[in-house]
Design an enzyme around this catalytic site. Structure first.
Site, PDB file in Angstrom:
ATOM      1  N   GLU A 161      31.854  42.486  45.189  1.00  0.00           N
ATOM      2  CA  GLU A 161      30.718  42.159  44.345  1.00  0.00           C
ATOM      3  C   GLU A 161      29.515  41.785  45.204  1.00  0.00           C
ATOM      4  OE1 GLU A 161      31.550  40.473  40.781  1.00  0.00           O
ATOM      5  OE2 GLU A 161      33.631  41.109  40.846  1.00  0.00           O
ATOM      6  N   LYS A 206      46.005  33.922  42.409  1.00  0.00           N
ATOM      7  CA  LYS A 206      47.236  34.691  42.229  1.00  0.00           C
ATOM      8  C   LYS A 206      48.443  33.902  42.750  1.00  0.00           C
ATOM      9  CE  LYS A 206      44.752  39.024  42.115  1.00  0.00           C
ATOM     10  NZ  LYS A 206      44.162  40.141  42.881  1.00  0.00           N
ATOM     11  N   THR A 232      38.475  39.333  28.723  1.00  0.00           N
ATOM     12  CA  THR A 232      37.143  38.813  29.038  1.00  0.00           C
ATOM     13  C   THR A 232      37.113  38.406  30.520  1.00  0.00           C
ATOM     14  OG1 THR A 232      37.754  36.537  28.442  1.00  0.00           O
ATOM     15  CG2 THR A 232      36.880  37.937  26.679  1.00  0.00           C
ATOM     16  N   GLY A 254      41.260  48.140  39.667  1.00  0.00           N
ATOM     17  CA  GLY A 254      40.756  49.400  39.131  1.00  0.00           C
ATOM     18  C   GLY A 254      40.815  49.419  37.621  1.00  0.00           C
TER      19      GLY A 254
END
Lengths: 349, 349
Positions: B214, B229, B101, B326
């Protein structure tokens, strides 16, 4: 976390075996805490460094101390000394055989026999010995599967820099269509020194002085070492059945300082490239000096550093760069393979 | 080779879920032959794309066809449609829950709840969702261990390019003292385009046109994505307990074309570097634009390509370079984690 005691036997106690035991001596407590991994070194057999066997376990710190001070382990206090490599491979006291004898690229011996016998006796085998894997991988793999044990060999390509386990495990599920790389540190070091202005002969002597090249450098400079790695990559990662005779091979001995300089003037570098390409059912392998552009992913790999690029369907090219040789580095390859066996049994990481 | 049928449920059917099912549709036979891996997709729950559940298994090819043609799977013939994400997480018909999700970097929800419930119900969990791992890794790890199942999340750092599994498994046994990398493809693409002469605004528009950025690019260009990260790397690979507030963070929005050109004139490149450093018991994490020399291992990483360098005790620096995002690439991350669970059970590779 589940813990397990693994009983380990070493066949061979040269640089790699010593590097591995050195790590074990240093990290026993850390390995137990982090992975639940415990071990006993039950036996070591080496015709030069000495052999010793004790089912209660040998002391890794004492082994390191002896070899540092005396160059051998013949005076290890206690234990049996009347054993040889096959004692280790057959022993009921041992779960994992670490095969680290010298490489023979034509016959794979004596490593091939050691590995066969150990697998036949139901032991996991971890090796950094290129010979047996290059000569007999399909047979050994089938034997290991039949016996329900693992045969692992991370160290055969880039020492402890992940290559085999990267492709087979971390990238499981991809199709690999091409592998390209700089897989011999000695020749890459020589080419780097030639870029800095040395002649081939001067660069070779420097490599010998630093311990990167052997007295007889043929295996490295004529491309044999890279070619055997090409065979392993083809047979292990692409299901090929090639031998070293199938590898198109050219070394670096004919490269002149003028060649190197001319390449640099054109924004290029000369690199000894190993390349394995799969096209349909056909696999072609080569090792040869090539001029590559400075923007090429392998162009910045200089000195004794090695690198491999895997061309894959799902990820495109993936490149790993790291050391390609060394005592501790290859000892790390052995350790990572043994910890993988441990993980496969405990199912924890 | 032993085979096993794995019953898989997907929570979320956006880009990553679709990429994963696309791979399964294409490679079913190959996965069976190469790894003895068989699967059933038992259910998919997505509030937008639709939900469907059939304990006999859904057809991956049909799922791909439906989503390609209609943009959703609400018309899948047969199966139950009255299910939601928690049905998947609790179902006795499912062995592995794939949680894909959207990421929430503050709360980790709804992924965090999905993962907790699935683990509580004794299911293996594979996710590419950064939120839950960044927010609650120690708790989730402990829960998975207590339940005897695996929690795997290769996709959270570099999509399918091995990063987490490279460090935890392929390099098991090393101590990692520093991790440095380019872990955001959008910003690296923008910086590369600025080197080619575009302004920041032009480069951002180009990134948006190509689908790399985006409409609201804040998460990428202000360094939030790289910072999360860094949190994951610190907490997973260095046993730290930091949150995103602990990451020193600076984005690329203030970089001018003049900055980029001046760096190039000095033989340098500006890169948005993520860095996590362990010193004793202390871990520091940062994300900021830095000038690095062209000879730096990360300098040649251009465009959307990502890279990570692990500084280790046994191997020195090891660098991996590959795609960082990707649909198929992250689907590959999910696949590699599921094949790892399979390997841990069959003990074959």
């Amino acid at each position: 976390m589940p813990t397990r005691v693994w009983r380990i036997g070493l066949v061979g106690f040269g640089n790699v075996g010593q590097g591995f035991v050195r790590i074990l001596a240093r990290k026993r407590e850390e390995l137990r805490k982090r992975y639940g991994f415990e071990f006993k070194i039950v036996g070591i057999a080496d015709p030069i460094k000495g052999s010793v066997y004790d089912s209660e376990g040998l002391d890794p710190k004492l082994l390191v101390k002896l070899v540092d001070e005396k160059g051998h382990i013949k005076d290890y206090p206690g234990g049996r000394k009347d054993i040889d490599s096959l004692t280790i491979c057959r022993s009921g006291d041992i779960d994992i055989v670490v095969e680290v004898t010298p490489t023979n690229i034509e016959t794979g011996e004596p490593g091939l026999t050691h590995i066969r016998v150990a697998l036949e006796h139901g032991k996991h085998v971890v090796t950094s010995n290129k010979g047996p894997i290059a000569v007999a991988y399909p047979e050994l793999k089938e034997l290991a599967e039949r016996k329900g044990v693992m045969l692992r060999f991370e160290g055969v390509v880039l020492s402890g820099t992940p290559a085999i386990n990267l492709a087979l495990e971390a990238m499981a599920g991809v199709d690999i269509t091409k592998v390209e790389g700089i897989v011999n540190g000695t020749t890459n070091f020589i080419l780097t020194k030639m870029e800095e202005g040395m002649s081939y002969e001067e660069a070779l002597r420097e490599a010998q002085r630093l311990g990167y090249a052997e007295a007889d450098p043929t295996m490295d400079v004529e491309g044999w070492d890279a070619a055997i790695k090409a065979v392993i990559i083809a047979n292990v990662l692409m299901d090929a059945r090639i031998t070293i005779k199938d590898v198109e091979r050219e070394g670096i001995t004919k490269i002149t300082p003028e060649d190197v300089k001319e390449a640099l003037r054109n924004g290029q570098r000369i690199k000894l490239l190993m390349r394995v390409v799969r096209e349909g059912g056909n696999v072609r392998a080569s090792v040869k000096p090539e001029r590559i552009n400075l923007s090429h992913p392998l162009a910045n790999v200089v000195g004794v550093t090695n690198a491999l690029t895997f061309y894959t369907d799902h990820l495109g090219p993936v490149t790993i760069v790291g050391p390609g040789a060394g005592r501790i580095e290859t000892g790390q390859a052995i350790l990572s393979d043994i910890l993988a066996i441990h993980r496969y049994h405990t199912r924890f990481r």
